[in-house]
Motif scaffolding. Structure first.
Motif, PDB file in Angstrom:
ATOM      1  N   GLY A 155       0.940  -1.023   0.106  1.00  0.00           N
ATOM      2  CA  GLY A 155       0.063   0.077  -0.039  1.00  0.00           C
ATOM      3  C   GLY A 155       0.827   1.251   0.063  1.00  0.00           C
ATOM      4  O   GLY A 155       2.054   1.153  -0.641  1.00  0.00           O
ATOM      5  N   ASP A 196      -0.240   2.700   9.655  1.00  0.00           N
ATOM      6  CA  ASP A 196      -0.577   3.847   8.788  1.00  0.00           C
ATOM      7  C   ASP A 196      -2.163   4.181   9.100  1.00  0.00           C
ATOM      8  O   ASP A 196      -2.913   3.256   8.847  1.00  0.00           O
ATOM      9  CB  ASP A 196      -0.591   3.478   7.519  1.00  0.00           C
ATOM     10  N   ARG A 205      -4.818   4.025   6.346  1.00  0.00           N
ATOM     11  CA  ARG A 205      -5.168   2.517   6.196  1.00  0.00           C
ATOM     12  C   ARG A 205      -5.998   1.947   6.900  1.00  0.00           C
ATOM     13  O   ARG A 205      -7.015   1.098   6.882  1.00  0.00           O
ATOM     14  CB  ARG A 205      -3.843   1.646   5.737  1.00  0.00           C
ATOM     15  N   GLN A 224      -9.293   3.109   6.580  1.00  0.00           N
ATOM     16  CA  GLN A 224      -9.964   2.587   5.169  1.00  0.00           C
ATOM     17  C   GLN A 224     -10.515   1.271   5.867  1.00  0.00           C
ATOM     18  O   GLN A 224     -11.737   0.822   5.606  1.00  0.00           O
ATOM     19  CB  GLN A 224      -8.892   2.361   4.213  1.00  0.00           C
ATOM     20  N   ASN A 225      -9.864   0.286   6.378  1.00  0.00           N
ATOM     21  CA  ASN A 225     -10.381  -0.944   7.142  1.00  0.00           C
ATOM     22  C   ASN A 225     -11.652  -0.624   7.794  1.00  0.00           C
ATOM     23  O   ASN A 225     -12.607  -1.533   7.867  1.00  0.00           O
ATOM     24  CB  ASN A 225      -9.353  -1.609   8.010  1.00  0.00           C
ATOM     25  N   THR A 231     -11.651  -7.465   5.478  1.00  0.00           N
ATOM     26  CA  THR A 231     -11.120  -6.152   4.833  1.00  0.00           C
ATOM     27  C   THR A 231     -10.263  -6.836   3.760  1.00  0.00           C
ATOM     28  O   THR A 231      -9.599  -5.891   2.970  1.00  0.00           O
ATOM     29  CB  THR A 231     -10.410  -5.332   5.697  1.00  0.00           C
ATOM     30  N   ASP A 289      -3.095  -5.173   6.940  1.00  0.00           N
ATOM     31  CA  ASP A 289      -2.269  -4.555   5.857  1.00  0.00           C
ATOM     32  C   ASP A 289      -2.046  -2.897   6.299  1.00  0.00           C
ATOM     33  O   ASP A 289      -1.544  -2.110   5.722  1.00  0.00           O
ATOM     34  CB  ASP A 289      -2.688  -4.517   4.451  1.00  0.00           C
ATOM     35  N   ALA A 290      -2.143  -2.674   7.620  1.00  0.00           N
ATOM     36  CA  ALA A 290      -2.256  -1.437   8.091  1.00  0.00           C
ATOM     37  C   ALA A 290      -0.851  -1.040   8.946  1.00  0.00           C
ATOM     38  O   ALA A 290      -0.451   0.167   9.124  1.00  0.00           O
ATOM     39  CB  ALA A 290      -3.253  -1.099   9.052  1.00  0.00           C
ATOM     40  N   ASP A 326       2.466  -6.039   7.032  1.00  0.00           N
ATOM     41  CA  ASP A 326       1.318  -6.655   7.579  1.00  0.00           C
ATOM     42  C   ASP A 326       1.577  -7.079   8.943  1.00  0.00           C
ATOM     43  O   ASP A 326       1.240  -8.200   9.347  1.00  0.00           O
ATOM     44  CB  ASP A 326       0.617  -7.837   6.752  1.00  0.00           C
ATOM     45  N   SER A 383      -0.621   8.164   5.856  1.00  0.00           N
ATOM     46  CA  SER A 383      -0.157   7.962   4.510  1.00  0.00           C
ATOM     47  C   SER A 383      -0.743   9.150   3.655  1.00  0.00           C
ATOM     48  O   SER A 383      -0.420   9.547   2.777  1.00  0.00           O
ATOM     49  CB  SER A 383      -0.271   6.786   3.822  1.00  0.00           C
TER      50      SER A 383
END
Ligand SMILES: Cc1ncc(COP(=O)(O)O)c(C=O)c1O
Length: 388
Positions: free
Chosen positions: A11, A29, A32, A35-36, A225, A260-261, A342, A367
């Motif tokens: 990402g 982040d 991110r 976003q999740n 997610t 993935d954050a 991750d 980010s």
């Protein structure tokens, strides 16, 4: 055989300068993460279910206000997570532990909105205390659907002989005395299909029990997610369960919250040649990413490319403190930075100071704005403070 991690998308971290943080360091982040959280909040809004954040997976409480803006509360694994949830997060605190200590129960009752018991006997033991407290605590009972769906028994609470949850066929009217809801947790990094298969397996019995209950909690392990997760299917499923049983549905994902954050940044300390190069990092698998050894799995390395293969391992004495074999364009210089992808969930909460290895610092990056906050660096006192 090592499990292959499903995640591994760098990402926005692709553009993050790894030299901006101390080493080692977990960097999360927050954009991110948000976003999740939006994805999970959308599931909640459109299905009518309640989504809690599993603190056992991700409890970076600096970001609690952000988590609480989107989710309805937290699920805790015992007294200390319940306290963290009450002190820093908003909404519901749900506590489940496979075994409660009697001398902690008064505090757990004071902190929790839901208390889930592993057995009817434990529920019966503590129910009078909960009633006497005068608090309107929801009582839950964890059942075991008895349908293993995982690749590995170690991560499958429905595996034969499991201590987690009372087998569903043992749950009768007596077991449900004083119980408001049923709880299950048997999935791990799974798509929707295993949940649907479990539901097909348990639905006849749950429908018989439903008139005595208010809710059902489907635990965590839903990889919601991940981009290829069938979210529309999940929403339809949750609406269907509500329609067919009248029960309110809860989910308590952990990994999906922080998927993935975050990354774990480290640096190369030395290179040892022995049947190929071994780079020693200031990141230790055993101290900082224990699931690499426990699961085991091979974490993705950011920007991995090239023909030179290096084994990456930690500075500890453990021969097996090896993260894996990775490709590089050229042999990295001493001091070169690397990052594993991750790592926001589970790694951060499972660190140890074995060998007196330094704990990774904790940082939050955004980010979108590029703002960076170093929240915490650990020192000798943190190591010493756990011993005496
Ligand atoms: C009871 C319970 N709820 C929720 C979770 C969170 O699961 P995950 O992080 O896989 O979503 C776990 C994980 O072990 C759990 O044991």
């Amino acid at each position: 055989m090592a499990m292959q991690t499903h995640a591994g998308d760098p990402g926005a971290f692709r553009d993050f300068d790894l030299n901006r943080v101390p080493s080692p360091c977990f960097v999360v982040d927050e954009a991110r993460l948000e976003q999740n959280l939006r994805v999970l909040a959308d599931i909640q809004d459109r299905s009518g279910a309640t989504v809690l954040c599993a603190l056992k997976a991700f409890s970076m409480w600096d970001l609690a206000p952000l988590v609480s803006r989107y989710l309805s509360g937290v699920c805790a694994s015992g007294l200390w997570e319940a306290r963290l949830g009450r002190e820093h997060y908003g909404g519901i605190v749900e506590t489940f532990s496979a075994g409660y200590k009697a001398d902690e129960m008064a505090d757990i009752i004071a902190l929790s909105d839901h208390i889930v018991f592993n057995t009817p006997a434990a529920k019966d033991r503590f129910l009078p205390m909960i009633r006497e407290s005068g608090r309107a605590v929801h009582i839950g009972l964890r059942f075991n659907p008895g349908l293993p769906m995982g690749e590995d028994a170690k991560y499958d609470p429905a595996a034969p002989g499991s201590r987690l949850g009372t087998p569903l066929d043992q749950i009768d009217a007596d077991a449900l005395k004083g119980v408001d809801g049923l709880h299950m947790h048997t999935l791990c990094e799974q798509d929707l299909e295993p949940l649907l298969a479990i539901w097909d397996h348990i639905a006849p019995r749950i429908k018989e029990l439903a008139p005595h209950l208010k809710w059902i909690n489907f635990g965590g392990g839903h990889h919601i997610t991940r981009t290829d997760y069938d979210r529309e299917g999940l929403i339809a499923f949750l609406i269907r369960v509500r329609a067919e049983t009248g029960l309110h549905c809860y989910l308590e994902p952990g990994e999906a919250v922080a998927l993935d954050a975050g990354i774990l940044v480290g640096e190369v300390l030395d290179v040892v040649e022995n049947d190929g190069p071994n780079a020693i990092l200031d990141i230790s698998a055993t101290c900082h990413m224990p699931d690499v050894i426990e699961a085991p799995y091979r974490p993705a390395l950011m920007g991995e490319a090239g023909d030179i293969k290096l084994r990456l391992g930690g500075p500890s004495c453990l021969a097996g403190d090896v993260i894996g074999r990775y490709a590089f364009e050229q042999t990295p210089e001493i001091g070169a930075r690397v990052a594993f992808l991750d790592q926001a969930h589970y790694s951060m909460v499972k660190t140890t100071t074995f060998n007196g290895v330094r704990l990774p610092a904790l940082a939050v990056w955004n980010s979108t704005t590029d703002a960076l906050r170093i929240l915490r660096e650990f020192d000798y006192q943190d190591f010493k403070g756990r011993l005496s």
